[in-house]
Design an enzyme around this catalytic site. Structure first.
Site, mmCIF file in Angstrom:
data_model
loop_
_atom_site.group_PDB
_atom_site.id
_atom_site.type_symbol
_atom_site.label_atom_id
_atom_site.label_comp_id
_atom_site.label_asym_id
_atom_site.label_seq_id
_atom_site.Cartn_x
_atom_site.Cartn_y
_atom_site.Cartn_z
ATOM 1 N N HIS A 102 -3.531 7.222 1.833
ATOM 2 C CA HIS A 102 -3.478 5.995 1.186
ATOM 3 C C HIS A 102 -5.156 5.561 2.177
ATOM 4 C CE1 HIS A 102 -3.920 1.981 0.733
ATOM 5 N NE2 HIS A 102 -3.876 1.478 1.967
ATOM 6 N N ASN A 142 -9.775 0.273 -0.117
ATOM 7 C CA ASN A 142 -8.456 0.251 -0.349
ATOM 8 C C ASN A 142 -8.525 -0.750 -1.516
ATOM 9 O OD1 ASN A 142 -5.658 -0.009 0.054
ATOM 10 N ND2 ASN A 142 -6.016 -1.097 1.935
ATOM 11 N N CYS A 180 0.776 -1.135 -0.292
ATOM 12 C CA CYS A 180 0.212 -0.044 0.055
ATOM 13 C C CYS A 180 0.305 1.198 0.184
ATOM 14 C CB CYS A 180 -0.925 0.287 1.624
ATOM 15 S SG CYS A 180 -2.142 -1.787 1.100
HETATM 16 O O1 UT7 Z 1 -3.954 -1.301 3.455
HETATM 17 C C1 UT7 Z 1 -3.014 -1.767 4.235
HETATM 18 C C2 UT7 Z 1 -3.488 -1.051 6.067
HETATM 19 N N1 UT7 Z 1 -4.603 -1.547 6.216
HETATM 20 C C3 UT7 Z 1 -5.182 -1.188 7.111
HETATM 21 O O2 UT7 Z 1 -4.622 -0.382 7.604
HETATM 22 C C4 UT7 Z 1 -6.544 -2.210 7.861
HETATM 23 C C5 UT7 Z 1 -6.240 -1.300 8.875
HETATM 24 N N2 UT7 Z 1 -7.250 -2.376 9.717
HETATM 25 C C6 UT7 Z 1 -8.327 -2.065 9.656
HETATM 26 O O3 UT7 Z 1 -9.028 -1.146 8.829
HETATM 27 C C7 UT7 Z 1 -9.670 -2.518 10.908
HETATM 28 O O4 UT7 Z 1 -8.977 -3.338 12.308
HETATM 29 C C8 UT7 Z 1 -10.618 -3.453 10.196
HETATM 30 C C9 UT7 Z 1 -12.054 -2.592 9.358
HETATM 31 C C10 UT7 Z 1 -9.493 -4.046 8.997
HETATM 32 C C11 UT7 Z 1 -11.399 -4.418 11.734
HETATM 33 O O5 UT7 Z 1 -11.983 -3.118 12.299
HETATM 34 P P1 UT7 Z 1 -12.465 -3.304 13.813
HETATM 35 O O6 UT7 Z 1 -13.026 -2.354 14.130
HETATM 36 O O7 UT7 Z 1 -10.707 -3.327 13.513
HETATM 37 O O8 UT7 Z 1 -12.827 -5.119 13.812
HETATM 38 P P2 UT7 Z 1 -12.260 -6.149 14.163
HETATM 39 O O9 UT7 Z 1 -11.319 -6.789 13.501
HETATM 40 O O10 UT7 Z 1 -12.025 -5.789 16.124
HETATM 41 O O11 UT7 Z 1 -13.678 -6.640 14.383
HETATM 42 C C12 UT7 Z 1 -14.453 -6.660 15.330
HETATM 43 C C13 UT7 Z 1 -15.566 -7.745 15.084
HETATM 44 C C14 UT7 Z 1 -15.418 -9.013 15.557
HETATM 45 O O12 UT7 Z 1 -15.996 -9.646 15.445
HETATM 46 P P3 UT7 Z 1 -15.959 -10.382 17.471
HETATM 47 O O13 UT7 Z 1 -15.039 -11.113 17.659
HETATM 48 O O14 UT7 Z 1 -15.806 -9.404 17.809
HETATM 49 O O15 UT7 Z 1 -17.375 -11.321 17.830
HETATM 50 C C15 UT7 Z 1 -15.209 -9.404 14.023
HETATM 51 O O16 UT7 Z 1 -15.456 -10.946 13.724
HETATM 52 O O17 UT7 Z 1 -16.031 -7.508 13.712
HETATM 53 C C16 UT7 Z 1 -16.469 -9.128 12.594
HETATM 54 N N3 UT7 Z 1 -15.878 -8.727 11.750
HETATM 55 C C17 UT7 Z 1 -17.166 -8.722 10.899
HETATM 56 N N4 UT7 Z 1 -18.932 -8.748 10.532
HETATM 57 C C18 UT7 Z 1 -18.678 -8.353 10.086
HETATM 58 C C19 UT7 Z 1 -14.966 -8.562 10.583
HETATM 59 N N5 UT7 Z 1 -15.174 -8.283 9.695
HETATM 60 C C20 UT7 Z 1 -16.854 -8.447 9.208
HETATM 61 C C21 UT7 Z 1 -17.418 -8.085 8.251
HETATM 62 N N6 UT7 Z 1 -18.714 -8.084 8.800
HETATM 63 N N7 UT7 Z 1 -17.322 -7.547 6.806
#
Ligand code: UT7
Length: 321
Positions: free
Chosen positions: A248, A278, A113
């Site tokens: 980004h 992204n 990225c």
């Molecule tokens: O480009 C390279 C750099 N990449 C980035 O900068 C990405 C950085 N990270 C992020 O943008 C975020 O961490 C994400 C968008 C990937 C995830 O958001 P988050 O608020 O950190 O969510 P999380 O990973 O803590 O997940 C929260 C909950 C989980 O459920 P439990 O364990 O709390 O029951 C996940 O299983 O959300 C669940 N979850 C989803 N639910 C519905 C994860 N993906 C999804 C989904 N739909 N697509």
């Protein structure tokens, strides 16, 4: 003084637009979750026959037209991608052949990225040493081809696309246009947080993207704020001097958090993650072209570019348009 000046921008997106609701039919997710956690509402996905090189060629033609530069004037092509058409040759050479700019230098840069920031800093250095006079710097990706479409934690986050700029070595005044400073970083110890589980020398397969999103998020906000401060310090500018930040586009919450850390008003941040998701190395030049086309970014504006990605790699550049 000789500076590398951005004289044209262009971008390209696949025709197929996929909404969050479309994805919810495929994996256990919802429009509500995706919008709330990421700001993403839709993304463009390449169809058969659309590749990293075809998108790059389309974006490059538009950038050349905007700059009023003929393809045969281009002596350097640097294409940032983690999703090349082939393991080799470099996709940049395919762009060179299609555009008809023979004879010069053409190669790919792989910093995921952050790739466009790495390509921009490299092109700037080569132009200022006189290696070439005019360059195409491109970010182009087809991440849809390396996504695990059964993994809801990653497949909803990415899209395909390309952005390109024409960069020209010009003799300018101190307060004139051009790249003013760039800073790049890498920290390879964090490989396991964001990687693809395949490759020519390991599995012999292309592999799929794997990410520990929460960890990446945490590092992104800290690293981006730090590198932006480094570039400001080097140029003697203040955050308040910046007209536009072109970041980004990974997550609207990362954009907000980074802007807050630097006391930058959110109106100065170009946001396209809602429309494009992204697009990895393509996201910065795609967002730049979007804001140039809609008239927000104008000649004379001070623009900060920044990105963070797998590796980890990260970087920032400050340019006067
Ligand atoms: O480009 C390279 C750099 N990449 C980035 O900068 C990405 C950085 N990270 C992020 O943008 C975020 O961490 C994400 C968008 C990937 C995830 O958001 P988050 O608020 O950190 O969510 P999380 O990973 O803590 O997940 C929260 C909950 C989980 O459920 P439990 O364990 O709390 O029951 C996940 O299983 O959300 C669940 N979850 C989803 N639910 C519905 C994860 N993906 C999804 C989904 N739909 N697509």
């Amino acid at each position: 003084m000789i500076r590398s000046v951005i004289t044209g921008t262009g971008s390209a997106l696949p025709a197929n637009c996929v909404s969050n609701a479309d994805l919810a039919e495929r994996v256990d997710t919802s429009d509500e979750w995706i919008v709330e956690r990421t700001g993403i509402r839709q993304r463009y996905i390449a169809a058969e026959g659309e590749t990293t090189s075809t998108l790059a060629i389309d974006a490059s033609r538009k950038a050349l037209a905007a700059a009023g530069v003929d393809a045969d004037e281009i002596g350097l092509i640097i294409l940032a991608t983690a999703t090349p058409d082939h393991t080799f040759p470099a996709t940049a050479t395919q762009v060179q052949a299609a555009l008809g700019c023979g004879g010069g230098v053409a190669f790919d840069v792989q910093a995921v990225c952050s790739g466009f920031l790495y390509a921009l800093a490299t092109a700037d250095s080569l132009l200022r040493t006189g290696m070439a006079k005019k360059a195409l710097v491109i970010g182009s990706e087809t991440f849809s081809r390396i996504l695990d479409w059964d993994d809801r934690t990653t497949c909803v986050l990415f899209g395909d696309g390309a952005g390109a700029i024409v960069l020209e070595a010009k003799d300018v005044a101190e307060d004139g246009p051009g790249i003013l400073a760039s800073r790049l970083h890498a920290e390879g110890a964090h490989k396991d947080m964001l990687y693809v589980d395949g490759g020519p020398s390991t599995t012999g397969t292309v592999g799929k993207l794997r990410m520990k999103g929460r960890e990446v998020f945490r590092h992104a906000v800290v690293n981006l704020a730090d590198v932006l401060r480094e570039v400001l310090e080097e140029t003697g500018m203040k955050a308040a001097d910046i007209d536009w930040v072109v970041p980004h586009q990974a997550n609207a919450r990362i954009l907000d958090a980074t802007a807050r850390k630097l006391d930058l008003p959110s109106e100065k941040v170009v946001v396209t993650v809602d429309r494009h998701a992204n697009t990895s190395a393509a996201s910065v030049p795609l967002a730049l072209d979007t804001a140039v086309q809609d008239g927000r970014i104008k000649q004379g504006d001070l623009v900060m570019f920044e990105a963070m990605g797998g590796g980890f790699t990260w970087g920032a550049s400050l340019a006067r348009m």
